[in-house]
Design a protein around this motif. Structure first.
Motif, short mmCIF file in Angstrom:
data_model
loop_
_atom_site.label_atom_id
_atom_site.label_comp_id
_atom_site.label_asym_id
_atom_site.label_seq_id
_atom_site.Cartn_x
_atom_site.Cartn_y
_atom_site.Cartn_z
N THR A 17 -40.74 37.07 -29.64
CA THR A 17 -39.69 37.60 -28.77
C THR A 17 -39.70 36.83 -27.46
O THR A 17 -40.74 36.74 -26.79
CB THR A 17 -39.90 39.09 -28.51
OG1 THR A 17 -39.88 39.79 -29.76
CG2 THR A 17 -38.82 39.65 -27.60
N GLN A 18 -38.55 36.26 -27.11
CA GLN A 18 -38.45 35.38 -25.95
C GLN A 18 -37.34 35.84 -25.01
O GLN A 18 -36.55 36.72 -25.35
CB GLN A 18 -38.19 33.94 -26.42
CG GLN A 18 -39.30 33.39 -27.31
CD GLN A 18 -38.94 32.06 -27.92
OE1 GLN A 18 -38.26 31.24 -27.30
NE2 GLN A 18 -39.40 31.82 -29.15
N TRP A 19 -37.29 35.19 -23.85
CA TRP A 19 -36.32 35.58 -22.83
C TRP A 19 -34.89 35.51 -23.36
O TRP A 19 -34.06 36.34 -23.04
CB TRP A 19 -36.48 34.69 -21.60
CG TRP A 19 -35.51 35.02 -20.50
CD1 TRP A 19 -34.45 34.28 -20.07
CD2 TRP A 19 -35.50 36.21 -19.71
NE1 TRP A 19 -33.78 34.92 -19.07
CE2 TRP A 19 -34.41 36.12 -18.81
CE3 TRP A 19 -36.31 37.36 -19.68
CZ2 TRP A 19 -34.11 37.12 -17.90
CZ3 TRP A 19 -36.02 38.37 -18.76
CH2 TRP A 19 -34.92 38.23 -17.88
N TYR A 20 -34.61 34.51 -24.20
CA TYR A 20 -33.23 34.37 -24.67
C TYR A 20 -32.82 35.53 -25.57
O TYR A 20 -31.64 35.87 -25.63
CB TYR A 20 -33.02 33.05 -25.42
CG TYR A 20 -31.55 32.81 -25.69
CD1 TYR A 20 -30.70 32.40 -24.67
CD2 TYR A 20 -30.99 33.05 -26.95
CE1 TYR A 20 -29.35 32.22 -24.89
CE2 TYR A 20 -29.63 32.86 -27.18
CZ TYR A 20 -28.82 32.45 -26.15
OH TYR A 20 -27.48 32.28 -26.36
N PHE A 22 -33.46 38.61 -24.99
CA PHE A 22 -32.96 39.62 -24.06
C PHE A 22 -31.65 39.19 -23.41
O PHE A 22 -30.77 40.02 -23.15
CB PHE A 22 -34.02 39.92 -23.00
CG PHE A 22 -35.28 40.51 -23.56
CD1 PHE A 22 -35.32 41.84 -23.97
CD2 PHE A 22 -36.43 39.74 -23.71
CE1 PHE A 22 -36.47 42.39 -24.51
CE2 PHE A 22 -37.58 40.28 -24.24
CZ PHE A 22 -37.60 41.61 -24.65
N THR A 23 -31.51 37.88 -23.18
CA THR A 23 -30.25 37.37 -22.65
C THR A 23 -29.11 37.63 -23.64
O THR A 23 -28.02 38.05 -23.24
CB THR A 23 -30.36 35.85 -22.38
OG1 THR A 23 -31.43 35.61 -21.47
CG2 THR A 23 -29.06 35.32 -21.79
#
Length: 520
Positions: A17-20, A22-23
């Motif tokens: 799970t990465q920042w993108y 959530f973006t």
């Protein structure tokens, strides 16, 4: 399936799970924020529209929208949504998710503004113009359903896919809450600036001329979140699954994925041809989702129930703008205390409890609370018990959203092949919206009092709120029974669910005696 394609898909499934991620939730979710705001804000201002445009001189009660006009104003956006779900769902598979994604948002922005600018030389002209633009608003909203769900499912890893898709859908709760808050601010500001007596004191002066701006501002504000999201939607690359499985370009899929996710993957140009199987089990799942959607949707309109139990004062005891404030206050409390928490409980538990358990639990408690409200209905109408009624009614919304409202959105985004995923999600969502249309129109008539002297102007006698709640309880019970046939997709990759990886022998292990495969 070519080995290069499988490596791309496996990389998506196991990606951390990465920042993108959530973006993407925010970018897709803001569309759903706008969808919910635009669809539900009309219920906040329909009483005001009746007072402004259908006032009868000397009448003991304020003007109300005639039944056919009320049905059109409340329901035309649902008709547009149904149409948009079918059209843009198909277009998303035909042209790609990215190319269509911005079109729906632009349509929502333009139509929201145009709805607030509905003018005409007569009452019929204003209502006709409003309905026209509300249809096209719904058409754009409809496209957001299959596209947002499909995009999020194709970006997500298999471990948290359910939570990611549910989080996009959960933004609806904030959209409903936002609509109530905007209506509260606008109505309170206008009521403070332009004082008006109650209808019972002075029927003509109770509707200040400036009240015509109130409903227009509330409707037009829906363009703001959509406009703010447009740039970021246009920056999103096409989903790697669509590029790899539909356009058969694994190299481009790997390049697109590397732009937004922290993965290292190189792929050669795909020379193979993939023919994803369209097996009978997917059709069975599809029909079950349709049933779940249709059963879920017909829910009563809060403001009518609150009026029936006396939680909102009688219309003649308020001026026009005060009535908007009271209705908005009631719906905001319901959203804050039950709708929003229900959505996010689903986000928190869908990948641990699973889709089946949440949907079964949701229908069970909706059935229980509907009957608990309906059977002793007279008890709840007594003044000391009204808060108890509101709490019980709020719990039905909590378990609708921590239940079938969310799960029937998630499942269609998971169980269909990539080349048909957007189309089939659109069909499934459209079936649900058909149920919403039946429920919205039907409840307007069914909830009317059985006493002809107590019905709203222009409406025939109905079966009353009590029997309407009983009817909804029965529908929820059948929803619980149909849920027993719903499959579980928790923890499985999209390709495992759809059979799109079953042709692999080198990279997969075949299960003996089964036509399903398991990624290494």
């Amino acid at each position: 399936m070519a080995g290069e394609q499988l490596r791309v898909l496996n990389a998506l499934d196991v990606a951390k799970t990465q920042w993108y991620h959530f973006t993407a939730i925010v970018i897709a979710g803001m569309g759903f924020f706008t969808d919910a705001y635009d669809l539900f804000c009309i219920s906040l201002v329909t009483k005001l529209l009746g007072r402004i445009y259908y006032r009868v001189e000397g009448a003991p009660k304020p003007g109300t929208l005639p039944p056919n006009v009320a049905a059109a104003v409340n329901g035309v956006a649902f008709v547009g949504t149904l149409t948009g779900q079918l059209f843009f769902g198909w277009l998303g598979d035909k042209l790609g998710r990215k190319k269509v994604y911005g079109i729906t948002l632009l349509l929502m922005v333009v139509s929201s503004i145009a709805s607030g600018l509905s003018f005409g030389s007569s009452t019929k002209g204003v209502m006709a113009t409003l309905c026209f633009f509300r249809f096209w608003l719904g058409f754009g909203i409809g496209g957001d359903y299959p596209l947002s769900a499909t995009i999020m499912s194709e970006y997500a890893n298999k471990r948290t896919r359910g939570a990611f898709i549910a989080a996009v859908f959960a933004m609806q709760g904030f959209g409903i809450l936002g609509g109530g808050i905007v209506a509260l601010i606008v109505s309170a500001s206008f009521d403070h600036a332009f004082k008006a007596p109650a209808y019972s004191v002075n029927s003509e002066a109770s509707t200040a001329p400036q009240a015509d701006y109130v409903w227009r501002i509330i409707l037009m504000f829906g363009a703001v979140p959509a406009a703010l999201t447009y740039y970021w939607r246009m920056k999103m690359p096409e989903t790697a699954r669509y590029t790899a499985l539909v356009t058969k370009n694994a190299k481009q899929a790997a390049a697109d994925m590397s732009k937004v996710l922290n993965v290292e993957l190189e792929a050669e140009e795909n020379k193979g041809v993939l023919e994803a199987p369209w097996t009978s089990f997917a059709w069975n799942y599809f029909h079950l989702v349709l049933v779940g959607h249709c059963i879920l949707q017909p829910k009563p309109i809060p403001k009518d129930i609150f009026t029936a139990i006396g939680w909102i004062p009688s219309a003649e005891s308020m001026n026009a703008i005060q009535e908007v404030y009271k209705i908005a206050k009631a719906q905001t409390l319901i959203a804050l205390c039950s709708t929003v928490p229900g959505y996010w409980f689903t986000v928190a538990f869908i990948d641990t409890m699973g889709r089946f358990a949440i949907q079964l639990m949701g229908f069970f408690f909706m059935t229980v609370f509907m009957f608990a409200l309906a059977i002793p209905y007279h008890h709840w109408t007594l003044k000391p018990n009204r808060i108890g009624f509101v709490i019980m009614y709020s719990l039905t919304f909590f378990f609708a959203n921590f239940g079938p409202n969310a799960t029937t959105f998630v499942l269609p985004a998971e169980i269909f092949p990539a080349r048909l995923r957007s189309t089939c999600h659109g069909i499934s969502a459209a079936a649900g919206k058909a149920g919403a249309i039946v429920g919205a129109f039907g409840f307007l008539y069914a909830a009317q009092s059985r006493d002809p002297t107590k019905t709203d102007a222009g409406y025939p006698p109905g079966i009353g709120v009590r029997y309407s709640l009983i009817m909804l309880g029965i529908i929820n019970f059948f929803g619980m029974l149909f849920t027993l046939l719903v499959p579980e997709s928790k923890g499985k990759s999209l390709e495992e669910l759809t059979g799109e990886n079953e042709d692999q022998a080198g990279e997969t292990e075949l299960q003996t005696g089964s036509n399903r495969t398991v990624p290494v």
